[in-house]
Enzyme design. Sequence first.
Site, PDB file in Angstrom:
ATOM      1  N   CYS A   1     -70.834  20.904 -17.599  1.00 38.54           N
ATOM      2  CA  CYS A   1     -69.983  21.822 -16.833  1.00 38.54           C
ATOM      3  C   CYS A   1     -69.219  22.735 -17.799  1.00 38.54           C
ATOM      4  CB  CYS A   1     -69.072  21.034 -15.901  1.00 38.54           C
ATOM      5  SG  CYS A   1     -68.586  21.998 -14.469  1.00 38.54           S
ATOM      6  N   PHE A   2     -67.921  22.490 -18.024  1.00 37.02           N
ATOM      7  CA  PHE A   2     -67.157  23.270 -18.991  1.00 37.02           C
ATOM      8  C   PHE A   2     -67.853  23.232 -20.355  1.00 37.02           C
ATOM      9  CE2 PHE A   2     -63.043  24.130 -21.278  1.00 37.02           C
ATOM     10  CZ  PHE A   2     -62.671  25.236 -20.544  1.00 37.02           C
TER      11      PHE A   2
ATOM     12  N   HIS B   1     -72.543  17.738 -12.803  1.00 32.70           N
ATOM     13  CA  HIS B   1     -72.022  16.498 -13.387  1.00 32.70           C
ATOM     14  C   HIS B   1     -73.024  15.358 -13.212  1.00 32.70           C
ATOM     15  CE1 HIS B   1     -67.961  17.833 -14.369  1.00 32.70           C
ATOM     16  NE2 HIS B   1     -68.098  18.639 -13.330  1.00 32.70           N
TER      17      HIS B   1
ATOM     18  N   LYS C   1     -51.358 -25.190  -5.196  1.00 25.14           N
ATOM     19  CA  LYS C   1     -49.987 -24.730  -4.978  1.00 25.14           C
ATOM     20  C   LYS C   1     -49.983 -23.327  -4.344  1.00 25.14           C
ATOM     21  CE  LYS C   1     -45.837 -23.930  -7.717  1.00 25.14           C
ATOM     22  NZ  LYS C   1     -45.382 -23.869  -9.099  1.00 25.14           N
TER      23      LYS C   1
ATOM     24  N   THR D   1     -47.470 -14.042  -6.990  1.00 16.35           N
ATOM     25  CA  THR D   1     -48.464 -14.072  -5.916  1.00 16.35           C
ATOM     26  C   THR D   1     -47.827 -14.516  -4.604  1.00 16.35           C
ATOM     27  OG1 THR D   1     -50.250 -14.483  -7.462  1.00 16.35           O
ATOM     28  CG2 THR D   1     -50.636 -15.164  -5.190  1.00 16.35           C
TER      29      THR D   1
ATOM     30  N   GLU E   1     -73.220  12.663 -14.733  1.00 18.53           N
ATOM     31  CA  GLU E   1     -72.617  11.319 -14.888  1.00 18.53           C
ATOM     32  C   GLU E   1     -72.290  10.679 -13.546  1.00 18.53           C
ATOM     33  OE1 GLU E   1     -71.194  14.187 -15.522  1.00 18.53           O
ATOM     34  OE2 GLU E   1     -69.012  14.174 -15.255  1.00 18.53           O
TER      35      GLU E   1
END
Length: 542
Positions: free
Chosen positions: A380-381, A514, A222, A190, A516
Amino acid sequence: MARFIFITGGVVSSLGKGLASAALGALLQARGFKVRLRKLDPYLNVDPGTMSPSQHGEVYVTNDGAETDLDLGHYERFTGVNARKSDSTTTGRIYSDVIAKERRGDYLGATIQVIPHVTDAIKEFIQSDIADEDFVLCEIGGTVGDIEGLPYLEAIRQLGNELGRERTAFVHLTLVPYIKSAGELKTKPTQHSVKELQSVGIQPDILLCRTEREISPEARRKIGLFCNIRQEAVIQALDVDTIYHVPISYHEQGFDTEVMRHFGLQSKTKPNLDRWREVVSNLRHPEGEVTIAVVGKYMSVMDSYKSLAEALTHGGIANRVRVNLKWLDSEIFEAPDTVHHLEGVHGILVPGGFGERGAEGKIQAARFARERRVPYFGICFGMQMAVIEAARNLVGIKEANSTEFGPTSEPVVGLMTEWMRGNVLEKRKANGDLGGTMRLGAYDCALAPDSRVRDIYGAPMISERHRHRYEVNINYKDRLEKVGISFCGMSPDGELPEMIEIPDHPWFIGVQFHPELRSRPFEPHPLFTAFVRAAIEQGRLV
Ligand code: GLN
Protein backbone atom coordinates in the site's frame (compact mmCIF):
# COMPACT_ATOMS: atom_id res chain seq x y z
CA MET A 1 -30.89 -22.86 15.07
CA ALA A 2 -27.72 -21.04 16.05
CA ARG A 3 -26.48 -21.13 19.61
CA PHE A 4 -24.80 -18.04 21.02
CA ILE A 5 -21.67 -17.97 23.12
CA PHE A 6 -20.91 -14.62 24.74
CA ILE A 7 -17.34 -13.93 25.71
CA THR A 8 -16.65 -11.20 28.25
CA GLY A 9 -13.43 -10.21 29.96
CA GLY A 10 -12.59 -9.13 33.47
CA VAL A 11 -9.87 -7.90 35.83
CA VAL A 12 -7.63 -6.24 33.22
CA SER A 13 -7.68 -5.61 29.50
CA SER A 14 -5.30 -7.25 27.01
CA LEU A 15 -5.96 -10.77 28.29
CA GLY A 16 -6.50 -11.95 24.74
CA LYS A 17 -10.26 -12.25 24.55
CA GLY A 18 -10.06 -12.09 20.79
CA LEU A 19 -7.63 -14.97 20.65
CA ALA A 20 -9.65 -16.93 23.19
CA SER A 21 -12.78 -16.49 21.08
CA ALA A 22 -10.92 -17.39 17.89
CA ALA A 23 -9.44 -20.50 19.51
CA LEU A 24 -12.83 -21.64 20.79
CA GLY A 25 -14.23 -21.10 17.30
CA ALA A 26 -11.46 -23.28 15.89
CA LEU A 27 -12.16 -26.02 18.44
CA LEU A 28 -15.87 -26.08 17.66
CA GLN A 29 -14.98 -26.25 13.98
CA ALA A 30 -12.66 -29.16 14.67
CA ARG A 31 -15.68 -30.88 16.21
CA GLY A 32 -17.58 -30.46 12.95
CA PHE A 33 -19.67 -27.39 13.75
CA LYS A 34 -20.18 -24.32 11.63
CA VAL A 35 -19.19 -21.11 13.41
CA ARG A 36 -19.29 -17.32 13.03
CA LEU A 37 -17.47 -14.88 15.24
CA ARG A 38 -18.56 -11.37 16.08
CA LYS A 39 -17.12 -8.43 17.94
CA LEU A 40 -19.12 -5.77 19.77
CA ASP A 41 -16.98 -2.84 20.81
CA PRO A 42 -18.23 -0.43 23.46
CA TYR A 43 -16.34 2.67 22.31
CA LEU A 44 -18.11 5.59 20.64
CA ASN A 45 -16.25 5.61 17.34
CA VAL A 46 -18.55 4.50 14.53
CA ASP A 47 -15.80 2.17 13.35
CA PRO A 48 -12.10 1.83 14.22
CA GLY A 49 -11.18 3.35 10.84
CA THR A 50 -10.40 6.77 12.29
CA MET A 51 -8.56 5.48 15.36
CA SER A 52 -4.79 5.70 15.55
CA PRO A 53 -3.12 2.32 15.12
CA SER A 54 -0.78 3.21 17.95
CA GLN A 55 -3.75 3.50 20.29
CA HIS A 56 -5.98 0.78 19.06
CA GLY A 57 -3.86 -1.54 16.97
CA GLU A 58 -4.37 -2.30 13.32
CA VAL A 59 -7.61 -1.70 11.48
CA TYR A 60 -8.69 -4.98 9.95
CA VAL A 61 -10.63 -4.85 6.68
CA THR A 62 -13.14 -7.46 5.56
CA ASN A 63 -13.87 -8.57 2.00
CA ASP A 64 -17.05 -6.53 1.98
CA GLY A 65 -15.14 -3.42 3.01
CA ALA A 66 -15.83 -3.03 6.73
CA GLU A 67 -13.11 -1.41 8.84
CA THR A 68 -13.04 -3.47 11.98
CA ASP A 69 -11.18 -4.33 15.12
CA LEU A 70 -8.05 -6.44 14.77
CA ASP A 71 -9.71 -9.29 16.63
CA LEU A 72 -11.58 -10.09 13.43
CA GLY A 73 -8.16 -10.88 11.99
CA HIS A 74 -7.64 -13.50 14.70
CA TYR A 75 -11.07 -14.93 13.95
CA GLU A 76 -10.29 -15.27 10.26
CA ARG A 77 -6.82 -16.68 10.78
CA PHE A 78 -8.02 -19.27 13.27
CA THR A 79 -11.23 -20.36 11.57
CA GLY A 80 -10.73 -19.47 7.92
CA VAL A 81 -14.26 -18.01 7.92
CA ASN A 82 -14.30 -14.68 6.08
CA ALA A 83 -15.73 -12.00 8.34
CA ARG A 84 -18.40 -9.63 7.08
CA LYS A 85 -19.71 -6.17 7.88
CA SER A 86 -22.35 -7.79 10.03
CA ASP A 87 -19.69 -9.28 12.30
CA SER A 88 -18.52 -6.08 13.91
CA THR A 89 -20.20 -3.15 15.57
CA THR A 90 -19.52 -0.37 18.06
CA THR A 91 -21.57 1.79 20.39
CA GLY A 92 -21.06 4.65 17.94
CA ARG A 93 -22.67 2.63 15.16
CA ILE A 94 -25.52 1.30 17.33
CA TYR A 95 -26.34 4.82 18.54
CA SER A 96 -26.14 6.40 15.12
CA ASP A 97 -28.58 3.77 13.80
CA VAL A 98 -30.96 4.30 16.72
CA ILE A 99 -30.78 8.08 16.31
CA ALA A 100 -31.31 7.86 12.53
CA LYS A 101 -34.40 5.75 13.16
CA GLU A 102 -35.66 8.24 15.71
CA ARG A 103 -35.18 11.10 13.23
CA ARG A 104 -37.11 9.17 10.60
CA GLY A 105 -39.96 8.79 13.06
CA ASP A 106 -39.67 5.00 13.09
CA TYR A 107 -40.30 4.86 16.84
CA LEU A 108 -43.68 6.58 16.46
CA GLY A 109 -43.07 9.23 19.07
CA ALA A 110 -41.77 6.96 21.83
CA THR A 111 -39.19 8.21 24.33
CA ILE A 112 -35.91 6.67 23.20
CA GLN A 113 -33.94 5.00 25.98
CA VAL A 114 -30.95 2.75 26.49
CA ILE A 115 -33.35 0.01 27.59
CA PRO A 116 -35.14 -1.04 25.42
CA HIS A 117 -34.08 0.85 22.28
CA VAL A 118 -30.33 0.58 22.43
CA THR A 119 -30.40 -2.92 23.91
CA ASP A 120 -32.89 -4.00 21.23
CA ALA A 121 -30.56 -2.68 18.53
CA ILE A 122 -27.69 -4.68 20.09
CA LYS A 123 -29.81 -7.85 20.23
CA GLU A 124 -30.88 -7.32 16.65
CA PHE A 125 -27.25 -6.99 15.58
CA ILE A 126 -26.27 -10.18 17.41
CA GLN A 127 -29.02 -12.18 15.71
CA SER A 128 -28.80 -10.66 12.24
CA ASP A 129 -27.34 -12.23 9.11
CA ILE A 130 -27.06 -15.79 10.38
CA ALA A 131 -27.70 -18.69 8.03
CA ASP A 132 -26.98 -22.25 9.04
CA GLU A 133 -24.30 -21.58 11.66
CA ASP A 134 -24.33 -23.91 14.67
CA PHE A 135 -22.56 -21.40 16.87
CA VAL A 136 -22.24 -17.62 16.86
CA LEU A 137 -19.50 -16.46 19.19
CA CYS A 138 -19.89 -12.85 20.31
CA GLU A 139 -16.98 -11.16 21.97
CA ILE A 140 -17.86 -8.11 24.06
CA GLY A 141 -14.99 -5.62 23.92
CA GLY A 142 -13.60 -3.91 27.01
CA THR A 143 -13.60 -5.14 30.58
CA VAL A 144 -16.57 -5.90 32.81
CA GLY A 145 -17.25 -2.81 34.91
CA ASP A 146 -16.52 -0.33 32.10
CA ILE A 147 -19.29 2.22 31.93
CA GLU A 148 -19.62 1.89 28.13
CA GLY A 149 -20.05 -1.86 28.33
CA LEU A 150 -23.24 -1.87 30.37
CA PRO A 151 -25.79 -1.80 27.53
CA TYR A 152 -24.04 -4.81 25.95
CA LEU A 153 -24.12 -6.81 29.17
CA GLU A 154 -27.78 -5.94 29.61
CA ALA A 155 -28.52 -6.99 26.02
CA ILE A 156 -26.79 -10.36 26.34
CA ARG A 157 -28.42 -10.93 29.72
CA GLN A 158 -31.81 -10.40 28.07
CA LEU A 159 -30.89 -12.73 25.21
CA GLY A 160 -29.85 -15.37 27.71
CA ASN A 161 -33.34 -15.18 29.16
CA GLU A 162 -35.16 -15.05 25.87
CA LEU A 163 -33.33 -17.88 24.14
CA GLY A 164 -32.75 -19.99 27.22
CA ARG A 165 -29.73 -21.88 28.45
CA GLU A 166 -29.94 -24.41 25.63
CA ARG A 167 -29.09 -21.68 23.17
CA THR A 168 -26.79 -19.35 25.11
CA ALA A 169 -23.61 -19.68 27.10
CA PHE A 170 -21.56 -17.10 28.97
CA VAL A 171 -17.82 -17.46 28.99
CA HIS A 172 -15.80 -15.09 31.15
CA LEU A 173 -12.06 -14.58 30.72
CA THR A 174 -10.17 -13.46 33.81
CA LEU A 175 -6.69 -13.24 35.22
CA VAL A 176 -5.29 -15.30 38.08
CA PRO A 177 -2.12 -13.38 38.90
CA TYR A 178 0.93 -14.86 40.57
CA ILE A 179 2.15 -12.75 43.47
CA LYS A 180 5.86 -13.26 43.81
CA SER A 181 6.30 -12.09 47.40
CA ALA A 182 3.54 -14.43 48.56
CA GLY A 183 4.63 -17.17 46.17
CA GLU A 184 0.96 -17.73 45.37
CA LEU A 185 -1.67 -17.45 42.68
CA LYS A 186 -4.45 -15.13 43.70
CA THR A 187 -8.08 -15.88 42.93
CA LYS A 188 -9.62 -12.76 44.44
CA PRO A 189 -9.58 -10.59 41.29
CA THR A 190 -11.49 -13.35 39.50
CA GLN A 191 -14.02 -13.53 42.30
CA HIS A 192 -14.57 -9.77 42.10
CA SER A 193 -14.89 -9.81 38.36
CA VAL A 194 -17.53 -12.53 38.47
CA LYS A 195 -19.39 -10.62 41.20
CA GLU A 196 -19.44 -7.62 38.90
CA LEU A 197 -21.03 -9.77 36.18
CA GLN A 198 -23.49 -11.29 38.61
CA SER A 199 -24.51 -7.80 39.72
CA VAL A 200 -25.84 -7.15 36.21
CA GLY A 201 -27.63 -10.47 36.21
CA ILE A 202 -25.13 -12.65 34.34
CA GLN A 203 -23.91 -15.91 35.82
CA PRO A 204 -20.95 -17.12 33.75
CA ASP A 205 -21.14 -20.76 32.73
CA ILE A 206 -17.46 -21.20 32.01
CA LEU A 207 -14.48 -19.33 33.41
CA LEU A 208 -11.31 -19.13 31.44
CA CYS A 209 -8.46 -18.18 33.76
CA ARG A 210 -5.33 -16.68 32.26
CA THR A 211 -2.30 -17.51 34.36
CA GLU A 212 1.46 -17.82 34.15
CA ARG A 213 1.57 -20.76 36.61
CA GLU A 214 -0.42 -23.97 36.88
CA ILE A 215 -3.62 -23.46 38.85
CA SER A 216 -3.87 -26.20 41.46
CA PRO A 217 -7.05 -28.29 41.75
CA GLU A 218 -7.53 -26.69 45.13
CA ALA A 219 -7.46 -23.18 43.64
CA ARG A 220 -9.87 -24.25 40.90
CA ARG A 221 -12.22 -25.66 43.48
CA LYS A 222 -12.05 -22.39 45.40
CA ILE A 223 -12.73 -20.29 42.29
CA GLY A 224 -15.66 -22.54 41.42
CA LEU A 225 -17.07 -22.29 44.92
CA PHE A 226 -16.87 -18.51 45.14
CA CYS A 227 -18.03 -17.92 41.60
CA ASN A 228 -20.89 -20.40 41.63
CA ILE A 229 -19.39 -22.52 38.85
CA ARG A 230 -18.65 -26.24 38.65
CA GLN A 231 -14.96 -26.90 39.17
CA GLU A 232 -14.62 -28.57 35.75
CA ALA A 233 -15.91 -25.38 34.13
CA VAL A 234 -13.03 -23.40 35.61
CA ILE A 235 -10.56 -23.72 32.75
CA GLN A 236 -6.91 -22.91 33.11
CA ALA A 237 -5.47 -20.83 30.29
CA LEU A 238 -1.74 -21.06 30.85
CA ASP A 239 0.60 -18.75 28.90
CA VAL A 240 1.94 -20.44 25.77
CA ASP A 241 4.93 -19.78 23.50
CA THR A 242 2.91 -19.31 20.31
CA ILE A 243 -0.67 -18.23 19.76
CA TYR A 244 -1.22 -21.24 17.50
CA HIS A 245 -0.84 -23.45 20.54
CA VAL A 246 -3.87 -21.88 22.23
CA PRO A 247 -6.52 -24.19 20.68
CA ILE A 248 -4.44 -27.23 21.63
CA SER A 249 -3.99 -26.18 25.23
CA TYR A 250 -7.64 -25.15 25.61
CA HIS A 251 -8.64 -28.55 24.33
CA GLU A 252 -6.30 -30.28 26.75
CA GLN A 253 -7.91 -28.31 29.57
CA GLY A 254 -11.38 -29.40 28.48
CA PHE A 255 -12.73 -26.04 27.29
CA ASP A 256 -14.62 -27.38 24.28
CA THR A 257 -15.80 -30.40 26.27
CA GLU A 258 -17.37 -28.03 28.79
CA VAL A 259 -19.08 -26.09 26.02
CA MET A 260 -20.52 -29.34 24.65
CA ARG A 261 -21.63 -30.34 28.09
CA HIS A 262 -23.28 -26.99 28.71
CA PHE A 263 -25.39 -27.32 25.58
CA GLY A 264 -25.97 -31.04 26.08
CA LEU A 265 -24.38 -31.76 22.72
CA GLN A 266 -22.50 -34.66 21.27
CA SER A 267 -19.65 -33.78 18.93
CA LYS A 268 -20.28 -34.41 15.28
CA THR A 269 -16.71 -35.68 15.03
CA LYS A 270 -13.86 -36.32 17.41
CA PRO A 271 -11.82 -33.11 17.35
CA ASN A 272 -8.75 -33.51 15.25
CA LEU A 273 -6.10 -30.90 16.05
CA ASP A 274 -3.29 -32.39 13.99
CA ARG A 275 -3.00 -29.40 11.71
CA TRP A 276 -2.54 -27.13 14.72
CA ARG A 277 0.11 -29.46 16.10
CA GLU A 278 1.88 -29.37 12.77
CA VAL A 279 1.93 -25.56 12.67
CA VAL A 280 3.23 -25.40 16.22
CA SER A 281 5.95 -27.98 15.61
CA ASN A 282 6.92 -26.11 12.47
CA LEU A 283 7.25 -22.89 14.45
CA ARG A 284 9.20 -24.53 17.24
CA HIS A 285 11.63 -26.39 15.01
CA PRO A 286 12.57 -24.19 12.06
CA GLU A 287 15.35 -25.30 9.71
CA GLY A 288 16.85 -21.84 9.41
CA GLU A 289 16.10 -18.19 9.92
CA VAL A 290 15.89 -14.90 8.07
CA THR A 291 15.73 -11.31 9.19
CA ILE A 292 13.26 -8.91 7.65
CA ALA A 293 13.39 -5.19 8.34
CA VAL A 294 9.93 -3.68 8.69
CA VAL A 295 10.25 0.04 8.09
CA GLY A 296 7.14 1.70 9.44
CA LYS A 297 5.76 4.29 11.73
CA TYR A 298 3.63 2.93 14.55
CA MET A 299 6.48 1.03 16.11
CA SER A 300 5.56 1.47 19.76
CA VAL A 301 2.56 -0.84 19.58
CA MET A 302 3.21 -4.18 17.94
CA ASP A 303 -0.53 -4.63 17.47
CA SER A 304 -0.46 -1.88 14.83
CA TYR A 305 0.96 -4.40 12.38
CA LYS A 306 -0.67 -7.54 13.74
CA SER A 307 -1.74 -9.17 10.48
CA LEU A 308 1.53 -8.25 8.85
CA ALA A 309 3.57 -9.95 11.58
CA GLU A 310 1.33 -13.00 11.35
CA ALA A 311 1.56 -13.16 7.57
CA LEU A 312 5.36 -13.05 7.79
CA THR A 313 5.22 -15.87 10.34
CA HIS A 314 3.04 -17.83 7.92
CA GLY A 315 5.55 -17.18 5.13
CA GLY A 316 8.17 -18.62 7.49
CA ILE A 317 6.03 -21.69 8.19
CA ALA A 318 5.68 -22.30 4.46
CA ASN A 319 9.47 -22.22 4.08
CA ARG A 320 10.26 -23.88 7.41
CA VAL A 321 12.28 -20.92 8.67
CA ARG A 322 11.96 -18.57 11.59
CA VAL A 323 11.31 -15.01 10.45
CA ASN A 324 12.95 -12.49 12.75
CA LEU A 325 11.49 -9.02 12.44
CA LYS A 326 13.62 -5.95 12.83
CA TRP A 327 11.19 -3.11 13.45
CA LEU A 328 12.63 0.21 12.32
CA ASP A 329 11.05 3.62 12.59
CA SER A 330 11.32 5.10 9.11
CA GLU A 331 12.22 8.51 10.48
CA ILE A 332 15.69 7.17 11.28
CA PHE A 333 16.45 7.16 7.57
CA GLU A 334 15.78 10.86 7.27
CA ALA A 335 19.08 11.58 9.02
CA PRO A 336 22.35 11.15 7.09
CA ASP A 337 24.44 7.95 7.31
CA THR A 338 21.76 5.73 8.73
CA VAL A 339 21.38 3.05 6.07
CA HIS A 340 23.68 0.80 8.06
CA HIS A 341 20.53 -0.20 9.98
CA LEU A 342 19.53 -2.02 6.81
CA GLU A 343 22.86 -3.69 6.16
CA GLY A 344 22.70 -7.44 6.42
CA VAL A 345 18.92 -7.82 6.54
CA HIS A 346 17.52 -10.38 4.12
CA GLY A 347 14.46 -8.45 3.11
CA ILE A 348 12.89 -5.02 3.56
CA LEU A 349 9.20 -4.50 3.97
CA VAL A 350 7.51 -1.12 3.98
CA PRO A 351 3.94 -1.59 5.23
CA GLY A 352 0.80 0.51 4.93
CA GLY A 353 0.79 3.96 6.44
CA PHE A 354 -0.79 7.36 6.44
CA GLY A 355 0.55 10.90 6.45
CA GLU A 356 3.77 12.65 5.64
CA ARG A 357 5.72 11.92 8.81
CA GLY A 358 8.37 9.32 8.06
CA ALA A 359 7.50 9.13 4.35
CA GLU A 360 10.93 10.32 3.18
CA GLY A 361 12.53 7.64 5.34
CA LYS A 362 10.42 4.98 3.65
CA ILE A 363 11.50 6.34 0.28
CA GLN A 364 15.13 5.97 1.42
CA ALA A 365 14.50 2.39 2.49
CA ALA A 366 12.94 1.58 -0.90
CA ARG A 367 15.94 3.14 -2.63
CA PHE A 368 18.36 1.11 -0.57
CA ALA A 369 16.49 -2.09 -1.42
CA ARG A 370 16.36 -1.26 -5.13
CA GLU A 371 19.98 -0.19 -5.48
CA ARG A 372 21.45 -2.85 -3.20
CA ARG A 373 19.28 -5.58 -4.70
CA VAL A 374 17.74 -6.59 -1.38
CA PRO A 375 14.26 -8.20 -1.62
CA TYR A 376 11.65 -5.46 -1.19
CA PHE A 377 7.99 -5.81 -0.41
CA GLY A 378 5.99 -2.57 -0.46
CA ILE A 379 2.47 -2.78 0.83
CA CYS A 380 0.00 0.00 0.00
CA PHE A 381 1.91 3.09 1.23
CA GLY A 382 5.04 0.99 0.75
CA MET A 383 4.26 0.59 -2.94
CA GLN A 384 3.40 4.28 -3.32
CA MET A 385 6.74 5.31 -1.76
CA ALA A 386 8.67 2.88 -3.97
CA VAL A 387 7.02 4.37 -7.06
CA ILE A 388 7.82 7.91 -5.94
CA GLU A 389 11.41 6.83 -5.33
CA ALA A 390 11.71 5.38 -8.83
CA ALA A 391 10.08 8.46 -10.38
CA ARG A 392 12.57 10.72 -8.62
CA ASN A 393 15.76 8.73 -8.97
CA LEU A 394 15.25 6.67 -12.14
CA VAL A 395 12.98 8.84 -14.28
CA GLY A 396 14.45 12.07 -12.90
CA ILE A 397 11.20 13.71 -11.82
CA LYS A 398 12.67 15.50 -8.82
CA GLU A 399 9.33 16.87 -7.62
CA ALA A 400 7.59 13.48 -7.69
CA ASN A 401 5.31 13.17 -4.67
CA SER A 402 1.94 12.15 -3.29
CA THR A 403 -0.94 14.59 -3.03
CA GLU A 404 -1.56 13.09 0.38
CA PHE A 405 1.20 15.42 1.63
CA GLY A 406 -0.14 18.58 -0.02
CA PRO A 407 -0.26 20.10 -3.50
CA THR A 408 2.53 18.97 -5.85
CA SER A 409 3.43 19.69 -9.45
CA GLU A 410 4.19 15.97 -10.00
CA PRO A 411 1.37 13.91 -8.46
CA VAL A 412 2.86 10.45 -9.07
CA VAL A 413 0.51 9.30 -6.34
CA GLY A 414 -2.81 11.11 -6.25
CA LEU A 415 -6.39 11.08 -5.11
CA MET A 416 -8.90 9.29 -7.31
CA THR A 417 -12.47 10.42 -6.97
CA GLU A 418 -14.06 7.75 -9.15
CA TRP A 419 -13.33 4.10 -9.77
CA MET A 420 -15.07 0.90 -10.79
CA ARG A 421 -16.03 -1.92 -8.47
CA GLY A 422 -17.14 -4.67 -10.81
CA ASN A 423 -19.71 -2.83 -12.97
CA VAL A 424 -20.52 -0.20 -10.41
CA LEU A 425 -19.00 3.27 -10.40
CA GLU A 426 -17.93 4.32 -6.91
CA LYS A 427 -17.30 7.95 -6.04
CA ARG A 428 -15.79 10.00 -3.25
CA LYS A 429 -15.41 13.71 -2.67
CA ALA A 430 -11.94 15.21 -2.59
CA ASN A 431 -12.76 16.98 0.68
CA GLY A 432 -15.04 14.31 2.17
CA ASP A 433 -15.05 13.00 5.75
CA LEU A 434 -12.08 10.94 6.83
CA GLY A 435 -14.24 8.10 8.14
CA GLY A 436 -15.34 5.47 5.64
CA THR A 437 -14.22 7.32 2.50
CA MET A 438 -11.47 5.05 1.31
CA ARG A 439 -11.34 2.37 -1.34
CA LEU A 440 -12.19 -0.47 0.99
CA GLY A 441 -12.57 -4.21 0.71
CA ALA A 442 -11.91 -6.77 -2.00
CA TYR A 443 -11.24 -5.72 -5.60
CA ASP A 444 -10.17 -7.80 -8.55
CA CYS A 445 -6.79 -7.34 -10.11
CA ALA A 446 -5.56 -8.67 -13.47
CA LEU A 447 -1.97 -9.93 -13.58
CA ALA A 448 0.30 -9.46 -16.58
CA PRO A 449 1.07 -12.76 -18.38
CA ASP A 450 4.84 -12.92 -18.02
CA SER A 451 5.15 -11.26 -14.66
CA ARG A 452 6.67 -12.61 -11.46
CA VAL A 453 3.42 -11.98 -9.60
CA ARG A 454 1.54 -14.09 -12.16
CA ASP A 455 3.93 -16.91 -11.35
CA ILE A 456 3.61 -16.40 -7.61
CA TYR A 457 -0.19 -16.46 -7.63
CA GLY A 458 -0.48 -19.05 -10.36
CA ALA A 459 -3.65 -17.31 -11.61
CA PRO A 460 -4.41 -14.51 -14.08
CA MET A 461 -7.02 -12.78 -11.91
CA ILE A 462 -6.87 -12.29 -8.16
CA SER A 463 -8.89 -10.51 -5.50
CA GLU A 464 -7.36 -8.66 -2.59
CA ARG A 465 -8.47 -6.27 0.14
CA HIS A 466 -7.87 -2.54 -0.02
CA ARG A 467 -7.81 0.36 2.40
CA HIS A 468 -6.47 3.59 0.96
CA ARG A 469 -7.44 6.93 -0.53
CA TYR A 470 -4.61 7.54 -2.96
CA GLU A 471 -3.53 5.65 -6.10
CA VAL A 472 -0.46 5.48 -8.27
CA ASN A 473 -1.19 7.87 -11.12
CA ILE A 474 -1.58 5.98 -14.40
CA ASN A 475 -0.31 9.02 -16.33
CA TYR A 476 3.24 8.22 -15.21
CA LYS A 477 3.03 4.59 -16.27
CA ASP A 478 4.90 4.86 -19.58
CA ARG A 479 7.79 6.81 -18.14
CA LEU A 480 8.15 4.43 -15.20
CA GLU A 481 7.94 1.35 -17.42
CA LYS A 482 10.74 2.73 -19.57
CA VAL A 483 13.08 2.64 -16.57
CA GLY A 484 12.15 -0.89 -15.60
CA ILE A 485 9.17 -0.55 -13.26
CA SER A 486 6.61 -2.97 -14.59
CA PHE A 487 2.91 -2.36 -13.89
CA CYS A 488 2.24 -6.06 -13.51
CA GLY A 489 -1.16 -5.88 -11.82
CA MET A 490 -3.98 -3.58 -12.91
CA SER A 491 -7.64 -3.14 -12.03
CA PRO A 492 -9.74 -5.04 -14.62
CA ASP A 493 -10.68 -1.78 -16.41
CA GLY A 494 -6.96 -0.97 -16.70
CA GLU A 495 -7.31 2.33 -14.83
CA LEU A 496 -5.71 1.64 -11.45
CA PRO A 497 -2.19 0.33 -10.96
CA GLU A 498 -2.55 -2.39 -8.31
CA MET A 499 0.93 -3.97 -8.41
CA ILE A 500 4.38 -3.09 -9.62
CA GLU A 501 7.53 -5.15 -9.90
CA ILE A 502 11.09 -4.71 -11.08
CA PRO A 503 11.86 -7.70 -13.31
CA ASP A 504 15.56 -6.90 -13.21
CA HIS A 505 15.85 -7.24 -9.43
CA PRO A 506 15.99 -10.35 -7.23
CA TRP A 507 12.56 -9.57 -5.73
CA PHE A 508 10.99 -6.12 -5.78
CA ILE A 509 7.21 -6.05 -5.56
CA GLY A 510 4.78 -3.35 -4.54
CA VAL A 511 1.08 -3.93 -4.01
CA GLN A 512 -1.66 -1.36 -3.52
CA PHE A 513 -3.71 -3.78 -1.43
CA HIS A 514 -3.15 -5.56 1.88
CA PRO A 515 -2.28 -9.20 1.23
CA GLU A 516 -1.48 -9.72 4.93
CA LEU A 517 -5.21 -9.63 5.69
CA ARG A 518 -5.81 -12.84 3.78
CA SER A 519 -2.91 -14.92 5.05
CA ARG A 520 -3.72 -17.87 7.30
CA PRO A 521 -1.47 -20.30 9.13
CA PHE A 522 -2.83 -23.18 7.07
CA GLU A 523 -2.83 -21.16 3.87
CA PRO A 524 0.13 -18.79 3.93
CA HIS A 525 -0.31 -15.98 1.43
CA PRO A 526 1.66 -16.69 -1.77
CA LEU A 527 3.30 -13.25 -1.77
CA PHE A 528 4.58 -13.71 1.78
CA THR A 529 5.75 -17.24 1.01
CA ALA A 530 7.61 -15.95 -2.05
CA PHE A 531 9.04 -12.95 -0.21
CA VAL A 532 10.42 -15.13 2.60
CA ARG A 533 11.85 -17.51 -0.01
CA ALA A 534 13.59 -14.56 -1.67
CA ALA A 535 14.93 -13.54 1.75
CA ILE A 536 16.34 -17.05 2.23
CA GLU A 537 18.10 -16.72 -1.15
CA GLN A 538 19.42 -13.34 -0.08
CA GLY A 539 20.71 -14.95 3.13
CA ARG A 540 22.85 -17.26 1.02
CA LEU A 541 24.42 -14.20 -0.59
CA VAL A 542 25.15 -12.06 2.48
N1 GLN B 1 -1.98 6.73 2.91
C1 GLN B 1 -2.08 5.99 1.70
C2 GLN B 1 -3.44 6.14 1.06
O1 GLN B 1 -4.38 6.55 1.68
C3 GLN B 1 -1.77 4.53 1.92
C4 GLN B 1 -2.76 3.86 2.80
C5 GLN B 1 -2.29 2.54 3.32
O2 GLN B 1 -1.11 2.24 3.29
N2 GLN B 1 -3.21 1.75 3.82
O3 GLN B 1 -3.58 5.85 -0.10
